[in-house]
Design a protein around this motif. Structure first.
Motif, PDB file in Angstrom:
ATOM      1  N   TRP A 134       0.797  -1.222   0.000  1.00  0.00           N
ATOM      2  CA  TRP A 134       0.000   0.000   0.000  1.00  0.00           C
ATOM      3  C   TRP A 134       0.831   1.273   0.000  1.00  0.00           C
ATOM      4  O   TRP A 134       0.296   2.384  -0.112  1.00  0.00           O
ATOM      5  N   PHE A 146      -5.184   4.372  -2.872  1.00  0.00           N
ATOM      6  CA  PHE A 146      -5.955   3.205  -2.462  1.00  0.00           C
ATOM      7  C   PHE A 146      -5.258   1.968  -3.029  1.00  0.00           C
ATOM      8  O   PHE A 146      -5.082   1.851  -4.254  1.00  0.00           O
ATOM      9  N   ASP A 148      -4.509  -2.026  -4.048  1.00  0.00           N
ATOM     10  CA  ASP A 148      -5.252  -3.198  -4.496  1.00  0.00           C
ATOM     11  C   ASP A 148      -5.389  -4.157  -3.314  1.00  0.00           C
ATOM     12  O   ASP A 148      -4.663  -4.043  -2.316  1.00  0.00           O
ATOM     13  N   VAL A 168      -5.597   2.505   2.624  1.00  0.00           N
ATOM     14  CA  VAL A 168      -5.544   3.843   2.047  1.00  0.00           C
ATOM     15  C   VAL A 168      -4.389   4.578   2.712  1.00  0.00           C
ATOM     16  O   VAL A 168      -4.265   4.558   3.935  1.00  0.00           O
ATOM     17  N   ALA A 211     -12.840  -4.970  -6.763  1.00  0.00           N
ATOM     18  CA  ALA A 211     -11.581  -4.341  -7.155  1.00  0.00           C
ATOM     19  C   ALA A 211     -11.224  -4.809  -8.560  1.00  0.00           C
ATOM     20  O   ALA A 211     -11.852  -5.716  -9.126  1.00  0.00           O
ATOM     21  N   ASN A 261      -9.148   5.646  -8.572  1.00  0.00           N
ATOM     22  CA  ASN A 261      -8.628   6.032  -7.255  1.00  0.00           C
ATOM     23  C   ASN A 261      -9.765   6.235  -6.249  1.00  0.00           C
ATOM     24  O   ASN A 261     -10.077   7.365  -5.902  1.00  0.00           O
ATOM     25  N   PRO A 262     -10.361   5.204  -5.766  1.00  0.00           N
ATOM     26  CA  PRO A 262      -9.960   3.798  -5.925  1.00  0.00           C
ATOM     27  C   PRO A 262     -10.432   3.194  -7.246  1.00  0.00           C
ATOM     28  O   PRO A 262     -11.465   3.584  -7.778  1.00  0.00           O
ATOM     29  N   TRP A 264     -12.223   0.828  -8.328  1.00  0.00           N
ATOM     30  CA  TRP A 264     -13.287  -0.084  -7.965  1.00  0.00           C
ATOM     31  C   TRP A 264     -14.403   0.010  -9.009  1.00  0.00           C
ATOM     32  O   TRP A 264     -14.564   1.034  -9.690  1.00  0.00           O
TER      33      TRP A 264
END
Length: 508
Positions: A134, A146, A148, A168, A211, A261-262, A264
């Motif tokens: 991270w 953020f 993975d 994060v 993700a 960012n994130p 997702w």
């Protein structure tokens, strides 16, 4: 030449009435799938957007605000003191964040030499924050990163258990933009998923957040977090910020909302079975409506066929006062009967509103017209005219001559008025005229022209001279019709007293 009979008219009417229904039904049948699919897509797109806003955008905005505050509050001395635990008050801020926010599992604060502290307190062997997945190696100021999904540090403590998480983090810089440390927060994905509980998904669908490696990180059932993955084909279909596709393998329609960012993606899925059920229900309603309408048309056609003749007979009898001598057999006969009745009615109206001798308006017509003008508050002049010495004309030349005089005087007046104003026979040798939209002077001149023409006329009978006297009253000067008529009559009396063959009041 085509002749339209009642039977043909009924057939054409039936076709005209049914044709729009048939066309609308066909159009509706063809359109309903497109319309249902459009509504389905609109509903699912709106739901996916709203759900992703609540489950992703709102928490991310909250996280960004928190990191921005931390960046502004902490300097190098604060980081050093918090890690070394030199002063208890310096350690109060970070633990309070954990206690106040259930979406965070722990906070990791590190300096530029990989010294760190974890809240709640925890230490790992050979743990270097800068080497964790991270940690933003090339992190810039105020950029929040953020990660993975990855195996958390607990793997070092319990090698046989894979504990997945998402962290994060943000690098911290001093005022000279020198790197001074990093702050990271492990997300509590189960707490984030709590926002999905109680969410009503349209068409009995499902909602989840994944993700980019396919791991499910938010879903209504927390046990499925990281234990399931979305198909790789779903991620390959995510080419826009939002959209949808059909997954033939799982037989689902999938709507998505992608974020950066994130990284997702929010997915909302509906089974094909539910979608087909939606279409079938729409078709069923349409079919029931069509059958119901056709049944109504059939009943109407039967009733019309059975009672059409009775309706014609009843209408004819009502119009002709139950005279059954010429009962019509069809609509054509009824129309002829109505036309004949209308002609009789027109003659009756003509007789009631027209004086039979002079062919000008009758007294009844005058009373109706002056009432209409008075009620409409439209200004007018009323001229009351009386033939001078008319009794003497009748006694000397006979009533036939008197009638001729009345007809000719009325005819001259009608010619002078040219249809712009109305003349009526008030009774005996008395005539009245209604003149609208004229000042008194013009009314006077119009009547005087009429009087002069009558006075100068040469009659067939020797020594026959015809004159008339007139009184003129204006409607705005009186409060009722009776007062207007009485005033005109008084002016007529003054004209008679002044020697006849004149008009009162005189033109000043």
């Amino acid at each position: 030449m085509f002749k339209l009979t009642s039977k043909k008219a009924l057939v054409i009417t039936a076709i005209v009435v049914i044709a729009p229904f048939v066309l609308i039904s066909i159009y509706s049948f063809l359109y309903i799938k497109s319309n249902a699919e459009s509504n389905f897509k609109e509903t699912m797109f709106r739901f996916t957007k709203n759900a992703s806003h609540a489950s992703i955008e709102v928490p991310v905005r909250k996280i960004n605000t928190l990191f921005t505050s931390l960046s502004a509050l902490m300097n190098k001395e604060d980081i050093t003191e918090s890690i070394s635990s030199g002063r208890p008050e310096s350690n109060a801020l970070l633990p309070s964040l954990i206690n106040a926010n259930d979406i965070f599992l722990n906070i990791i604060l590190s300096d530029d030499h990989d010294n760190y502290r974890i809240y709640p307190n925890r230490e790992y062997k050979n743990y270097k924050p800068s080497q964790r997945p991270w940690f933003p190696v090339d992190g810039m100021k105020d950029v929040i990163y953020f990660s993975d999904p990855y195996i958390s540090a607990n793997k070092n403590v319990a090698p046989n258990n894979d504990v997945n998480t998402i962290t994060v983090s943000m690098n911290l810089f001093d005022r000279q933009l020198d790197f001074i440390g990093n702050v990271a927060l492990d997300l509590n994905l189960s707490a984030l998923s709590a926002t999905l509980k109680g969410m009503v998904i349209p068409y009995e669908g499902r909602y989840m957040v994944a993700a980019m490696d396919g791991s499910i990180i938010m879903i209504t059932n927390p046990k499925e977090i990281f234990s399931r993955k979305v198909p790789a084909s779903w991620l390959s279909e995510v080419t826009e910020s939002s959209g949808y596709f059909r997954d033939k393998e799982s037989k689902q329609i999938v709507f998505y909302q992608a974020f950066q960012n994130p990284d997702w993606v929010a997915f909302a899925t509906v089974d094909n079975e539910q979608y087909n059920k939606l279409l079938n229900n729409s078709y069923s309603v349409l079919m029931y409506i069509m059958l119901g309408c056709m049944l109504c048309y059939l009943i109407i056609a039967i009733i019309a066929r059975v009672y059409f003749k009775q309706w014609i007979d009843m209408l004819y009898l009502n119009i002709n006062d139950n005279d059954v001598s010429e009962m019509p057999r069809n609509l054509e006969g009824l129309c002829k009967g109505i036309a004949k009745k209308n002609e009789t009615l027109k003659e009756a109206v003509q007789a009631a509103t027209t004086d039979p001798l002079t062919q000008i308006g009758s007294r009844r017509k005058f009373e109706q017209d002056i009432l209409n003008l008075f009620n409409a508050e439209k200004p007018f002049h009323l001229a009351m005219i009386d033939l001078d010495n008319f009794k003497k004309i009748n006694d000397t030349f006979g009533h036939q001559t008197g009638d001729s005089v009345l007809k000719n005087v009325s005819k001259i007046g009608a010619e002078r008025f040219s249809g712009l104003h109305s003349i009526y026979r008030f009774g005996g040798e008395e005539l009245v005229a209604l003149m609208c939209d004229l000042p008194f002077a013009e009314c006077y001149e119009l009547i005087d022209s009429w009087r002069y023409t009558v006075n100068q006329r040469k009659w067939r009978e020797p020594n026959l001279f015809v004159t008339f006297s007139c009184g003129i009253a204006h409607s705005t000067e009186y409060a009722s019709i009776d007062e207007i008529v009485s005033a005109a009559d008084q002016f007529l009396y003054q004209a008679k007293a002044a020697g006849k063959n004149c008009i009162y009041p005189p033109l000043s």
